[in-house]
Motif scaffolding. Structure first.
Motif, mmCIF file in Angstrom:
data_model
loop_
_atom_site.group_PDB
_atom_site.id
_atom_site.type_symbol
_atom_site.label_atom_id
_atom_site.label_comp_id
_atom_site.label_asym_id
_atom_site.label_seq_id
_atom_site.Cartn_x
_atom_site.Cartn_y
_atom_site.Cartn_z
ATOM 1 N N TYR A 1 0.837 -1.212 0.000
ATOM 2 C CA TYR A 1 0.000 0.000 0.000
ATOM 3 C C TYR A 1 0.866 1.254 0.000
ATOM 4 C CZ TYR A 1 -3.484 3.372 1.633
ATOM 5 O OH TYR A 1 -4.295 4.445 1.764
ATOM 6 N N PHE B 1 -16.857 4.618 -4.123
ATOM 7 C CA PHE B 1 -15.668 4.917 -3.320
ATOM 8 C C PHE B 1 -15.819 6.268 -2.623
ATOM 9 C CE2 PHE B 1 -11.575 7.129 -3.126
ATOM 10 C CZ PHE B 1 -10.874 6.288 -2.286
ATOM 11 N N LEU B 2 -16.308 7.238 -3.388
ATOM 12 C CA LEU B 2 -16.485 8.564 -2.792
ATOM 13 C C LEU B 2 -17.488 8.532 -1.645
ATOM 14 C CD1 LEU B 2 -16.534 11.163 -5.717
ATOM 15 C CD2 LEU B 2 -14.821 10.847 -3.946
ATOM 16 N N ARG C 1 -17.929 6.208 0.234
ATOM 17 C CA ARG C 1 -17.372 5.312 1.249
ATOM 18 C C ARG C 1 -18.249 4.079 1.448
ATOM 19 N NH1 ARG C 1 -13.557 8.814 3.322
ATOM 20 N NH2 ARG C 1 -14.131 11.006 3.076
ATOM 21 N N ALA D 1 -6.854 0.661 9.679
ATOM 22 C CA ALA D 1 -6.812 2.071 10.087
ATOM 23 C C ALA D 1 -6.028 2.259 11.377
ATOM 24 C CB ALA D 1 -8.228 2.598 10.254
ATOM 25 N N ARG E 1 -9.852 10.887 -8.443
ATOM 26 C CA ARG E 1 -10.169 9.804 -9.383
ATOM 27 C C ARG E 1 -8.890 9.207 -9.965
ATOM 28 N NH1 ARG E 1 -14.679 8.767 -12.744
ATOM 29 N NH2 ARG E 1 -15.639 10.741 -12.156
ATOM 30 N N GLU F 1 -18.061 2.778 -9.726
ATOM 31 C CA GLU F 1 -17.119 2.351 -8.682
ATOM 32 C C GLU F 1 -16.559 3.550 -7.933
ATOM 33 O OE1 GLU F 1 -15.148 -1.872 -10.154
ATOM 34 O OE2 GLU F 1 -14.064 0.005 -10.456
ATOM 35 N N PHE F 2 -16.233 4.555 -8.697
ATOM 36 C CA PHE F 2 -15.654 5.753 -8.059
ATOM 37 C C PHE F 2 -16.684 6.464 -7.191
ATOM 38 C CE2 PHE F 2 -14.307 10.259 -8.154
ATOM 39 C CZ PHE F 2 -13.134 10.109 -7.446
ATOM 40 N N ASP F 3 -17.917 6.499 -7.670
ATOM 41 C CA ASP F 3 -18.960 7.105 -6.852
ATOM 42 C C ASP F 3 -19.145 6.330 -5.556
ATOM 43 O OD1 ASP F 3 -19.337 9.104 -8.660
ATOM 44 O OD2 ASP F 3 -21.018 8.123 -9.690
ATOM 45 N N ASP G 1 -17.097 4.806 -13.338
ATOM 46 C CA ASP G 1 -17.717 5.943 -12.670
ATOM 47 C C ASP G 1 -18.524 5.499 -11.460
ATOM 48 O OD1 ASP G 1 -16.579 7.700 -14.370
ATOM 49 O OD2 ASP G 1 -18.316 7.890 -15.698
ATOM 50 N N LEU H 1 -12.108 0.302 -3.066
ATOM 51 C CA LEU H 1 -11.660 -0.150 -4.388
ATOM 52 C C LEU H 1 -10.504 -1.126 -4.295
ATOM 53 C CD1 LEU H 1 -11.840 3.062 -6.611
ATOM 54 C CD2 LEU H 1 -13.344 1.084 -6.576
ATOM 55 N N PHE H 2 -9.844 -1.095 -3.186
ATOM 56 C CA PHE H 2 -8.713 -1.998 -3.021
ATOM 57 C C PHE H 2 -8.488 -2.190 -1.529
ATOM 58 C CE2 PHE H 2 -7.413 2.307 -4.079
ATOM 59 C CZ PHE H 2 -6.867 2.713 -2.889
ATOM 60 N N GLN H 3 -7.718 -3.217 -1.231
ATOM 61 C CA GLN H 3 -7.445 -3.495 0.175
ATOM 62 C C GLN H 3 -6.395 -2.531 0.694
ATOM 63 O OE1 GLN H 3 -5.891 -7.374 0.869
ATOM 64 N NE2 GLN H 3 -6.165 -7.281 3.105
ATOM 65 N N ARG H 4 -6.683 -1.935 1.786
ATOM 66 C CA ARG H 4 -5.721 -1.002 2.391
ATOM 67 C C ARG H 4 -5.471 -1.439 3.828
ATOM 68 N NH1 ARG H 4 -8.505 3.585 5.156
ATOM 69 N NH2 ARG H 4 -6.437 4.465 5.213
ATOM 70 N N PRO H 5 -4.346 -1.054 4.350
ATOM 71 C CA PRO H 5 -3.992 -1.494 5.704
ATOM 72 C C PRO H 5 -5.025 -1.042 6.728
ATOM 73 C CG PRO H 5 -2.113 -0.510 4.620
ATOM 74 C CD PRO H 5 -3.293 -0.235 3.757
ATOM 75 N N HIS I 1 -8.824 12.479 1.754
ATOM 76 C CA HIS I 1 -10.098 11.776 1.652
ATOM 77 C C HIS I 1 -10.129 10.551 2.561
ATOM 78 C CE1 HIS I 1 -13.017 8.921 -0.157
ATOM 79 N NE2 HIS I 1 -13.729 10.027 -0.343
#
Lengths: 220, 208
Positions: free
Chosen positions: A159, B10-11, B13, B23, A203, B6-8, B4, B17-21, A177
């Motif tokens: 990441y 994501f926005l 929440r 929080a 984006r 997917e991004f909406d 679009d 969109l992807f795995q993140r560590p 964000h």
């Protein structure tokens, strides 16, 4: 801390090197009275330490993550973190809730980081985080679950590596964000760009991150 | 699902969109927490102390000023003796007596020691010595036929003939009481001042 003047609807510094866009000062907004964090900040301005402790406990982690991932150096992040809170402390007596406290806090953080970049002028955007730096950022290993710890560490490393490939402006918008939980309009205000520009940067950032992480998971 | 959408998501929440560590992967060090909280605490401490002092800010100077004023007043009243212009009072009385007795002969100046033999503590011939030069000058001027030299009021007062009641201590004090009874307070005070001047022991006695 440099000699900077602050306002709740944007911050400015005396630097002239415009590497990043700056917030505009002209716009005025009405006082935000329904923000509990803002009320806590006002209470701290009146001398209530407990209010600051509550405020700090609410925002410390998100702010720290934002700074760590921006600076990509634990020591720098620690310094910036303290600097941001120092500014909060100094401003307490003239604080006016013209925006949500979270917006105010991340505006300070954003500008502290920009000031730091201007001071060092040596960290090009898009620099990939080195392994040594990444190791510094990781928490202590969980000895009870070495496999889970290794997987988590690997995810974190990927990441951060993907994040480091982003241009500064895109990473800035993306981290705001992700970590500040602010709206696009508020992020645009912090970074000093229009909402559409912020959305476009976000984006692009998300698309690049997604592609980079996919490539790391499946190199073939 | 389009990019679009997917991004909406994501926005909003709604969907990562992807795995993140996690929080909670990164936390500020405890030392940093301690430093920040200490700075915050120290920042408000002076203002609170100032506020407490400001509450009583007008009271302390006022109390100090009042204390100093009272102290100085007491010291001035107790330690510094009051100045009484005996000479001017005596002069006034002497002028009045002269006016009342224009034809009175100039009685020789009698020494207080002779006038008040009972007063043992009285200084011997000091008043007589004080008035003798003036009288001698007056006599000498009369003998030469020239007007006497201009005398100061004080010297003139001393050279004036002494009233009869001054020859005796009891008479003098009785006269003073008489003047007081008549309401002539100024004359009584002047007589008392002159009496004290000639009878230092009386003035210095503890019951006066």
């Amino acid at each position: 801390m440099n000699a900077a003047t602050f306002a709740m609807d944007g911050l400015t510094t005396s630097d002239t090197d415009v590497r990043f866009a700056r917030p505009k000062l002209a716009r005025r907004v009405e006082l935000v009275t329904d923000d509990e964090d803002a009320q806590l900040m006002l209470a701290y301005g009146r001398g209530e330490m407990r209010a600051f402790e509550t405020l700090y406990s609410r925002h410390r982690a998100a702010l720290y993550r934002y700074l760590v991932r921006q600076a990509r150096d634990a020591e720098i992040a620690n310094d910036l973190f303290q600097e941001v809170w120092s500014r909060v402390i100094v401003i307490r007596s003239r604080y006016e809730p013209r925006a949500k406290f979270r917006t105010f806090l991340f505006t300070l953080a954003h500008n502290c980081f920009i000031d730091h970049c201007r001071r060092v002028k040596s960290r090009p955007a898009g620099l990939v985080l080195e392994d040594a730096d990444a190791a510094d950022l990781l928490p202590a290993d969980d000895a009870s679950r070495p496999d889970a710890s290794m997987e988590r560490d690997e995810n974190s490393r990927r990441y951060r590596a993907a994040l480091a490939t982003l241009p500064q402006e895109q990473r800035d918008v993306y981290l705001l964000h992700e970590e500040s939980d602010l709206s696009l309009e508020e992020i645009a205000r912090i970074t000093g760009v229009g909402a559409e520009t912020a959305k476009s940067r976000l984006r692009y950032a998300v698309g690049k991150l997604k592609a980079a992480l996919a490539a790391m998971e499946d190199p073939a | 699902m389009s990019g679009d959408d997917e991004f909406d998501d994501f926005l909003a929440r709604r969907k990562p969109l992807f795995q993140r560590p996690s929080a909670h992967e990164l936390e500020p060090p405890a030392e940093v927490d301690r430093l920040v909280l200490r700075q915050a605490r120290e920042a408000i401490r002076p203002s609170r102390e100032l506020h407490e002092i400001r509450g009583a800010g007008w009271g302390m100077p006022l109390a100090l000023a009042a204390t100093v004023l009272v102290t100085v007043t007491i010291v001035l009243n107790v330690m510094v003796p009051r100045k009484v212009d005996h000479a001017s009072d005596v002069h006034q009385v002497a002028q009045r007596i002269d006016a009342a007795q224009p034809n009175a002969t100039m009685a020789p100046s009698v020494a207080p020691a002779a006038r008040a033999p009972n007063n043992a503590a009285r200084p011997a011939a000091a008043p007589a010595l004080a008035s003798a030069p003036a009288f001698a000058a007056s006599e000498a001027a009369a003998g030469r036929g020239t007007p006497p030299p201009t005398e100061s009021p004080r010297v003139a007062a001393k050279a004036a003939p002494a009233p009869a009641w001054r020859r005796d201590t009891q008479s003098w004090l009785a006269e003073i009481d008489k003047l007081r009874a008549q309401g002539k307070i100024i004359e009584a005070d002047a007589e008392m001042a002159e009496y004290k001047r000639q009878h230092r022991a009386y003035a210095a006695s503890p019951d006066r």
